[in-house]
Design a protein around this motif. Structure first.
Motif, PDB file in Angstrom:
ATOM      1  N   GLU A 218       0.796  -1.358  -0.182  1.00 55.73           N
ATOM      2  CA  GLU A 218      -0.063  -0.267  -0.125  1.00 55.73           C
ATOM      3  C   GLU A 218       0.751   1.252   0.040  1.00 55.73           C
ATOM      4  OE1 GLU A 218      -2.961  -0.291  -0.854  1.00 55.73           O
ATOM      5  OE2 GLU A 218      -3.531  -2.338  -0.045  1.00 55.73           O
ATOM      6  N   TRP A 235       0.995  -1.444  -4.621  1.00 60.75           N
ATOM      7  CA  TRP A 235       0.374  -2.887  -4.683  1.00 60.75           C
ATOM      8  C   TRP A 235      -0.422  -3.223  -3.462  1.00 60.75           C
ATOM      9  CZ3 TRP A 235       2.395  -6.840  -1.511  1.00 60.75           C
ATOM     10  CH2 TRP A 235       3.492  -6.482  -0.892  1.00 60.75           C
ATOM     11  N   HIS A 236      -1.177  -4.007  -3.610  1.00 57.87           N
ATOM     12  CA  HIS A 236      -2.050  -4.704  -2.502  1.00 57.87           C
ATOM     13  C   HIS A 236      -1.736  -6.031  -1.964  1.00 57.87           C
ATOM     14  CE1 HIS A 236      -4.032  -0.940  -3.812  1.00 57.87           C
ATOM     15  NE2 HIS A 236      -4.302  -1.585  -5.006  1.00 57.87           N
ATOM     16  N   GLN A 237      -1.461  -6.861  -3.314  1.00 58.79           N
ATOM     17  CA  GLN A 237      -0.996  -8.295  -2.823  1.00 58.79           C
ATOM     18  C   GLN A 237      -0.041  -8.633  -3.944  1.00 58.79           C
ATOM     19  OE1 GLN A 237      -4.369 -11.218  -1.933  1.00 58.79           O
ATOM     20  NE2 GLN A 237      -5.793  -9.421  -2.447  1.00 58.79           N
TER      21      GLN A 237
END
Length: 277
Positions: A218, A235-237
């Motif tokens: 994040e 990015w989140h994952q």
């Protein structure tokens, strides 16, 4: 009902072949569609009258499900009925045409039930020589804000864009990223509030792919310049690259084998059937 069936197949073939309703076909397109309809009618008659069709029936539930699927393609039942009328179809005619189509599908399933087993050693040899098919690149679930550089417009010269993207990043420290993407981003993902979904690392711009591993989850990146302009990403994952083992790939190989074998058996049966017509 023969006329109704022909009209149904005409509408279906026109859509599948040219993505058009029959009334919009050119003369050449109509000839191609009519030829395809004749082939389909010949196939359906042969299948329905074959010995293998004896005892095969379409259940009310199967017919109802297929009918609902047709209806679901329209905004309302009125639009559905209007479309039928344009094609010269009525409810009973469409239902009969769908019944015959489903019946043929069930017969084709019956004649291809005896699929030979997958030869494991052959599957392993295929896996060993096609390992790249069972490998997955690293993937990132990410979002971005993009402002493009376009020298045709003064406000989109590189210097002006860099200044603007830096201002947006500063706002991103205390404001909602999704709202900023909707407001400032020039990427189509702006409509999704900047969300890009899962992206393969090898398909990202190299400049972005190089930065992602340096970011915490994040965390907003500094402006990244690519041939398009300047990006802010987060990015989140993350999922690392993965190579499926033979055991993991086996269900895929089994599915491919079954599909090929089923099509082969059906084609052989149809060839024998039509040879006696």
């Amino acid at each position: 009902m023969e006329t109704q069936k022909r009209r149904y197949l005409m509408a279906k073939a026109a859509t599948e072949m040219f993505k058009l309703n029959p009334e919009y076909l050119s003369m050449d397109q109509r000839q191609q569609v009519e030829l395809q309809v004749e082939r389909l009618l010949q196939l359906q008659r042969a299948i329905i009258n074959s010995p293998e069709a004896a005892g095969v029936t379409v259940s009310p539930e199967q017919l109802s499900q297929a009918w609902d699927s047709c209806l679901a393609q329209f905004d309302c039942e009125t639009s559905f009925v209007e479309s039928l009328e344009k094609q010269g179809l009525d409810r009973d005619g469409l239902r009969s045409a769908i019944y015959d189509e489903l019946l043929c599908e069930l017969v084709m399933e019956r004649v291809s039930v005896d699929i030979p087993p997958l030869a494991i050693e052959q599957a392993r040899r295929y896996y060993d020589s096609h390992r790249q098919e069972f490998a997955r690149d690293a993937i990132w679930q990410m979002s971005q804000i993009l402002i493009t550089v376009n020298n045709d417009y003064p406000e989109n010269h590189r210097k002006a864009v860099l200044k603007r993207i830096c201002q947006v990043r500063h706002l991103g420290q205390r404001q909602d990223f999704a709202q900023l993407a909707l407001q400032y981003s020039e990427c189509p993902s702006a409509l999704e509030r900047g969300f890009l979904g899962w992206c393969e690392q090898s398909k990202l711009f190299p400049e972005i792919a190089a930065v992602l591993p340096t970011l915490a989850v994040e965390q907003l990146s500094e402006p990244i310049e690519t041939e398009l302009g300047f990006h802010i990403v987060r990015w989140h994952q993350y999922k690392p690259a993965k190579n499926a083992s033979f055991e993991q790939a086996l269900p895929i190989l089994q599915q491919r084998h079954d599909e090929r074998a089923r099509k082969y058996l059906q084609k052989q049966w149809l060839n024998r059937l039509l040879a006696y017509q």
